[in-house]
Design an enzyme around this catalytic site. Sequence first.
Site, mmCIF file in Angstrom:
data_model
loop_
_atom_site.group_PDB
_atom_site.id
_atom_site.type_symbol
_atom_site.label_atom_id
_atom_site.label_comp_id
_atom_site.label_asym_id
_atom_site.label_seq_id
_atom_site.Cartn_x
_atom_site.Cartn_y
_atom_site.Cartn_z
ATOM 1 N N CYS A 129 0.827 -1.101 0.111
ATOM 2 C CA CYS A 129 0.003 0.123 0.091
ATOM 3 C C CYS A 129 0.868 1.504 0.032
ATOM 4 O O CYS A 129 0.697 2.288 -0.681
ATOM 5 C CB CYS A 129 -0.970 0.036 1.159
ATOM 6 S SG CYS A 129 -0.293 -0.439 2.762
ATOM 7 N N HIS B 112 -2.785 6.298 4.552
ATOM 8 C CA HIS B 112 -1.357 6.551 4.831
ATOM 9 C C HIS B 112 -1.057 7.776 4.393
ATOM 10 O O HIS B 112 -1.325 8.268 3.268
ATOM 11 C CB HIS B 112 -0.513 5.494 4.051
ATOM 12 C CG HIS B 112 -0.697 3.971 4.820
ATOM 13 N ND1 HIS B 112 -1.412 3.745 5.889
ATOM 14 C CD2 HIS B 112 -0.395 2.872 4.054
ATOM 15 C CE1 HIS B 112 -1.311 2.424 5.827
ATOM 16 N NE2 HIS B 112 -0.735 1.913 4.962
HETATM 17 N N1 LIG Z 1 -4.910 -3.585 4.938
HETATM 18 C C1 LIG Z 1 -4.205 -3.046 4.024
HETATM 19 O O1 LIG Z 1 -4.177 -1.702 3.939
HETATM 20 C C2 LIG Z 1 -3.226 -3.855 3.041
HETATM 21 C C3 LIG Z 1 -2.951 -3.174 1.982
HETATM 22 C C4 LIG Z 1 -2.199 -4.060 0.898
HETATM 23 C C5 LIG Z 1 -2.083 -5.346 1.176
HETATM 24 N N2 LIG Z 1 -2.895 -5.759 2.206
HETATM 25 C C6 LIG Z 1 -2.565 -7.373 2.282
HETATM 26 O O2 LIG Z 1 -3.730 -8.047 2.173
HETATM 27 C C7 LIG Z 1 -3.790 -9.161 3.009
HETATM 28 C C8 LIG Z 1 -4.996 -9.032 4.109
HETATM 29 O O3 LIG Z 1 -4.997 -7.936 4.637
HETATM 30 P P1 LIG Z 1 -6.302 -7.372 5.637
HETATM 31 O O4 LIG Z 1 -6.019 -6.007 6.080
HETATM 32 O O5 LIG Z 1 -7.538 -7.520 4.762
HETATM 33 O O6 LIG Z 1 -6.303 -8.399 6.863
HETATM 34 P P2 LIG Z 1 -7.591 -8.854 7.841
HETATM 35 O O7 LIG Z 1 -8.455 -7.791 8.079
HETATM 36 O O8 LIG Z 1 -6.712 -9.549 8.985
HETATM 37 O O9 LIG Z 1 -8.273 -10.128 7.231
HETATM 38 C C9 LIG Z 1 -7.619 -11.315 6.714
HETATM 39 C C10 LIG Z 1 -8.557 -12.081 5.708
HETATM 40 O O10 LIG Z 1 -7.973 -13.427 5.466
HETATM 41 C C11 LIG Z 1 -8.569 -14.301 5.884
HETATM 42 N N3 LIG Z 1 -7.691 -15.648 6.226
HETATM 43 C C12 LIG Z 1 -6.927 -15.696 7.044
HETATM 44 N N4 LIG Z 1 -6.310 -16.753 7.311
HETATM 45 C C13 LIG Z 1 -6.932 -17.565 6.221
HETATM 46 C C14 LIG Z 1 -6.711 -18.910 5.926
HETATM 47 N N5 LIG Z 1 -5.613 -19.812 6.276
HETATM 48 N N6 LIG Z 1 -7.458 -19.269 4.634
HETATM 49 C C15 LIG Z 1 -8.433 -18.373 3.886
HETATM 50 N N7 LIG Z 1 -8.488 -17.235 4.637
HETATM 51 C C16 LIG Z 1 -7.731 -16.698 5.439
HETATM 52 C C17 LIG Z 1 -9.533 -13.947 7.155
HETATM 53 O O11 LIG Z 1 -10.532 -14.873 7.001
HETATM 54 P P3 LIG Z 1 -11.292 -14.953 8.835
HETATM 55 O O12 LIG Z 1 -12.315 -13.940 8.807
HETATM 56 O O13 LIG Z 1 -11.660 -16.534 8.508
HETATM 57 O O14 LIG Z 1 -10.064 -14.852 9.678
HETATM 58 C C18 LIG Z 1 -9.801 -12.441 6.368
HETATM 59 O O15 LIG Z 1 -10.790 -12.812 5.504
HETATM 60 C C19 LIG Z 1 -2.468 -9.236 3.905
HETATM 61 O O16 LIG Z 1 -1.660 -10.200 3.292
HETATM 62 C C20 LIG Z 1 -2.180 -7.750 3.826
HETATM 63 O O17 LIG Z 1 -0.703 -7.732 4.029
HETATM 64 C C21 LIG Z 1 -3.500 -5.252 3.222
#
Ligand SMILES: NC(=O)c1ccc[n+]([C@@H]2O[C@H](COP(=O)([O-])OP(=O)(O)OC[C@H]3O[C@@H](n4cnc5c(N)ncnc54)[C@H](OP(=O)(O)O)[C@@H]3O)[C@@H](O)[C@H]2O)c1
Length: 344
Positions: free
Chosen positions: A132, A252
């Site tokens: 991001c 950010h």
């Molecule tokens: N947040 C940001 O600004 C941002 C920006 C760029 C990239 N990212 C990347 O995007 C990804 C997710 O970020 P987020 O912020 O959305 O995180 P988050 O709010 O913690 O959500 C994680 C998601 O992944 C699912 N998950 C976790 N373990 C899993 C598994 N073993 N199998 C299938 N699904 C699983 C979770 O499902 P449950 O509900 O079942 O736990 C939830 O839907 C990360 O890799 C992060 O680095 C995030």
Amino acid sequence: MSNQRLFNVAVVGATGAVGEQILHLLESRNFPIKQLKLLSSARSAGKIITFKGQEHTVEEATPDSFKGIEIALFSAGGDVTKALAPHAVEHGAVCIDNTNAFRMDENTPLVVPEVNLEKISEHKGIIANPNCSTIQMVAALKPLQDRYGIARIIVSTYQAVSGAGSLAIDELLRQTTASLNGEEVNPAILPVGSLPVKHQIAFNAIPQIDKFQDNGYTLEEMKMVRETKKIMGDESIQVTATCVRIPVVYGHSESVYVELKNDYDLEEVKQLLADAPGVTLVDDPANQQYPLATEAAGKPDVFVGRLRRDLGFERGLNMWIVSDNLLKGAAWNAVQIAEHISKG
Ligand SMILES: NC(=O)c1ccc[n+]([C@@H]2O[C@H](COP(=O)([O-])OP(=O)(O)OC[C@H]3O[C@@H](n4cnc5c(N)ncnc54)[C@H](OP(=O)(O)O)[C@@H]3O)[C@@H](O)[C@H]2O)c1
């Protein structure tokens, strides 16, 4: 009757902070969906999510989840992408991945549509969405790279807790309330690192995002270094980064100092940024107008302001770059790529 092609789409991580925004965008942009599959871990399987007025049951993501899927949007962490994206590709899907899993893989394009859209066509099943903090920086720097060339970038970030997922948002809100009530803050989530040590984020600034590397930089900082060179297609650009988590929920902010290769005119820089796709110039110090996280939250653009020449180095330029990390920093960039694919 419309002849528009419709797609079978899977959203992996549909219950997460990024996944939720992906679903909002697919709905609001009327993405051409035939069948929508919502995937998560076993924890959220069975949860009901309403999309376009229809209820969908979230399923646990497994290698078989991708039969018949044509576009899969992944935001469930790098390990999930590594484990499942190859199965999705085998089933014929194009994967757009928000995680770090394949970003630096030489066969995987790393795409910010405003910067290197042409790379999409080189994909072999997976297209990576950059980090991001990198996305918003390169979107703003691209017009300057094209016009003057970029020699060096020094960036310091002020990153929102939503960048660390929905649990980190809960943590900030919980700690803020506890702190104001004079109760124990009990840090549990941040920083996301390799040790069990946790720090308070409410009323604080944590100079660590992701794990420390052997060279003293954090992984987030090294992502900014490596990904910037790959997206901008120039390994000679020198990048140094300091990434800091601050108690903001969405958006950010970045202080970016850039050394250009050629002389520049400040008014021309402003015009280039005002004309750049996906960039909004907010630079009116006389009226105290500049980009703010509170203003950028919920909007797709990258906001740029506080433009000023370095006092010591003629070709040095200071900028303040702000964007919603869940939108341009993740979901919107991914949906832009998906829209490009859907149009063939
Ligand atoms: N947040 C940001 O600004 C941002 C920006 C760029 C990239 N990212 C990347 O995007 C990804 C997710 O970020 P987020 O912020 O959305 O995180 P988050 O709010 O913690 O959500 C994680 C998601 O992944 C699912 N998950 C976790 N373990 C899993 C598994 N073993 N199998 C299938 N699904 C699983 C979770 O499902 P449950 O509900 O079942 O736990 C939830 O839907 C990360 O890799 C992060 O680095 C995030």
